[in-house]
Design a protein around this motif. Structure first.
Motif, PDB file in Angstrom:
ATOM      1  N   LYS A   1      -6.661   9.486  -9.103  1.00  0.00           N
ATOM      2  CA  LYS A   1      -7.138   8.107  -8.938  1.00  0.00           C
ATOM      3  C   LYS A   1      -8.517   7.932  -9.575  1.00  0.00           C
ATOM      4  O   LYS A   1      -8.773   6.945 -10.268  1.00  0.00           O
ATOM      5  CB  LYS A   1      -7.237   7.750  -7.451  1.00  0.00           C
TER       6      LYS A   1
ATOM      7  N   LYS B   1       2.226   1.905  -3.498  1.00  0.00           N
ATOM      8  CA  LYS B   1       1.159   2.410  -4.369  1.00  0.00           C
ATOM      9  C   LYS B   1       0.831   3.860  -4.038  1.00  0.00           C
ATOM     10  O   LYS B   1       0.643   4.680  -4.935  1.00  0.00           O
ATOM     11  CB  LYS B   1      -0.087   1.530  -4.255  1.00  0.00           C
ATOM     12  N   HIS B   2       0.766   4.160  -2.752  1.00  0.00           N
ATOM     13  CA  HIS B   2       0.480   5.539  -2.337  1.00  0.00           C
ATOM     14  C   HIS B   2       1.561   6.487  -2.857  1.00  0.00           C
ATOM     15  O   HIS B   2       1.251   7.568  -3.377  1.00  0.00           O
ATOM     16  CB  HIS B   2       0.373   5.632  -0.816  1.00  0.00           C
ATOM     17  N   ASP B   3       2.818   6.068  -2.727  1.00  0.00           N
ATOM     18  CA  ASP B   3       3.926   6.893  -3.220  1.00  0.00           C
ATOM     19  C   ASP B   3       3.823   7.107  -4.735  1.00  0.00           C
ATOM     20  O   ASP B   3       4.077   8.206  -5.233  1.00  0.00           O
ATOM     21  CB  ASP B   3       5.275   6.252  -2.883  1.00  0.00           C
TER      22      ASP B   3
ATOM     23  N   TRP C   1       1.052   7.061  -6.577  1.00  0.00           N
ATOM     24  CA  TRP C   1      -0.055   7.987  -6.852  1.00  0.00           C
ATOM     25  C   TRP C   1       0.355   9.425  -6.530  1.00  0.00           C
ATOM     26  O   TRP C   1       0.008  10.354  -7.263  1.00  0.00           O
ATOM     27  CB  TRP C   1      -1.306   7.605  -6.073  1.00  0.00           C
ATOM     28  N   CYS C   2       1.101   9.599  -5.441  1.00  0.00           N
ATOM     29  CA  CYS C   2       1.569  10.945  -5.077  1.00  0.00           C
ATOM     30  C   CYS C   2       2.503  11.500  -6.145  1.00  0.00           C
ATOM     31  O   CYS C   2       2.414  12.681  -6.504  1.00  0.00           O
ATOM     32  CB  CYS C   2       2.274  10.917  -3.722  1.00  0.00           C
TER      33      CYS C   2
ATOM     34  N   VAL D   1      -4.352  13.966  -5.564  1.00  0.00           N
ATOM     35  CA  VAL D   1      -4.212  12.502  -5.632  1.00  0.00           C
ATOM     36  C   VAL D   1      -5.561  11.832  -5.890  1.00  0.00           C
ATOM     37  O   VAL D   1      -5.669  10.955  -6.762  1.00  0.00           O
ATOM     38  CB  VAL D   1      -3.574  11.945  -4.335  1.00  0.00           C
ATOM     39  N   GLU D   2      -6.574  12.217  -5.146  1.00  0.00           N
ATOM     40  CA  GLU D   2      -7.889  11.584  -5.303  1.00  0.00           C
ATOM     41  C   GLU D   2      -8.481  11.835  -6.689  1.00  0.00           C
ATOM     42  O   GLU D   2      -9.128  10.969  -7.266  1.00  0.00           O
ATOM     43  CB  GLU D   2      -8.850  12.058  -4.204  1.00  0.00           C
TER      44      GLU D   2
ATOM     45  N   LYS E   1       0.821  -1.210   0.000  1.00  0.00           N
ATOM     46  CA  LYS E   1       0.000   0.000   0.000  1.00  0.00           C
ATOM     47  C   LYS E   1       0.856   1.261   0.000  1.00  0.00           C
ATOM     48  O   LYS E   1       0.512   2.253  -0.641  1.00  0.00           O
ATOM     49  CB  LYS E   1      -0.946   0.000   1.202  1.00  0.00           C
ATOM     50  N   ASN E   2       1.971   1.210   0.718  1.00  0.00           N
ATOM     51  CA  ASN E   2       2.850   2.390   0.776  1.00  0.00           C
ATOM     52  C   ASN E   2       3.463   2.695  -0.587  1.00  0.00           C
ATOM     53  O   ASN E   2       3.541   3.853  -0.999  1.00  0.00           O
ATOM     54  CB  ASN E   2       3.958   2.189   1.811  1.00  0.00           C
TER      55      ASN E   2
END
Length: 126
Positions: free
Chosen positions: A54, A35-37, A39-40, A50-51, A32-33
């Motif tokens: 996505k 993927k979050h990175d 997307w950021c 970001v949202e 998850k980290n």
């Protein structure tokens, strides 16, 4: 915000470059980290939230799946090449280049053959 086709192509390219988001063979795919990175990073490169990024990518993926299904459903027995659906959606070619097989089911290993060979090996050892 408005997404013109140029910005959509930029998003698709950024997504393609971040394999952690779409390639299950990537070692960090389930992180998850990571993927979050990713997307950021994409949102920073596109100067978008970001949202929002996505949400737009989910929309593009849904449209891509729809086009893929139309093509699959148009292929049938006795149909000529000119009767098979050809996608005219603007982002189809950009996405099919790397997502072609992503949603297709993978082949499985039959446990029936494996257990039989183990059983045969055990019997032979006795």
């Amino acid at each position: 915000m408005d997404w013109d086709s140029k910005l959509c192509f930029e998003l698709i390219e950024e997504y393609r470059l971040n394999e952690v988001l779409w390639d299950p063979k990537n070692p960090s795919y389930f992180s998850k980290n990571a993927k979050h990175d990713a997307w950021c990073s994409i949102s920073k490169n596109l100067n978008k939230d970001v949202e929002e990024v996505k949400k737009k990518m989910l929309s593009l993926q849904g449209s891509f799946r729809r086009e893929k299904a139309k093509i699959k459903n148009s292929i049938g027995t006795g149909k000529g090449a000119n009767e098979i659906y050809q996608s005219k959606w603007f982002a189809y070619e950009a996405m099919v280049a790397f997502l072609r097989d992503r949603d297709d089911p993978r082949s499985t290993i039959s446990s029936e053959n494996v257990s039989f060979s183990i059983f045969t090996t055990i019997v032979q050892c006795l």
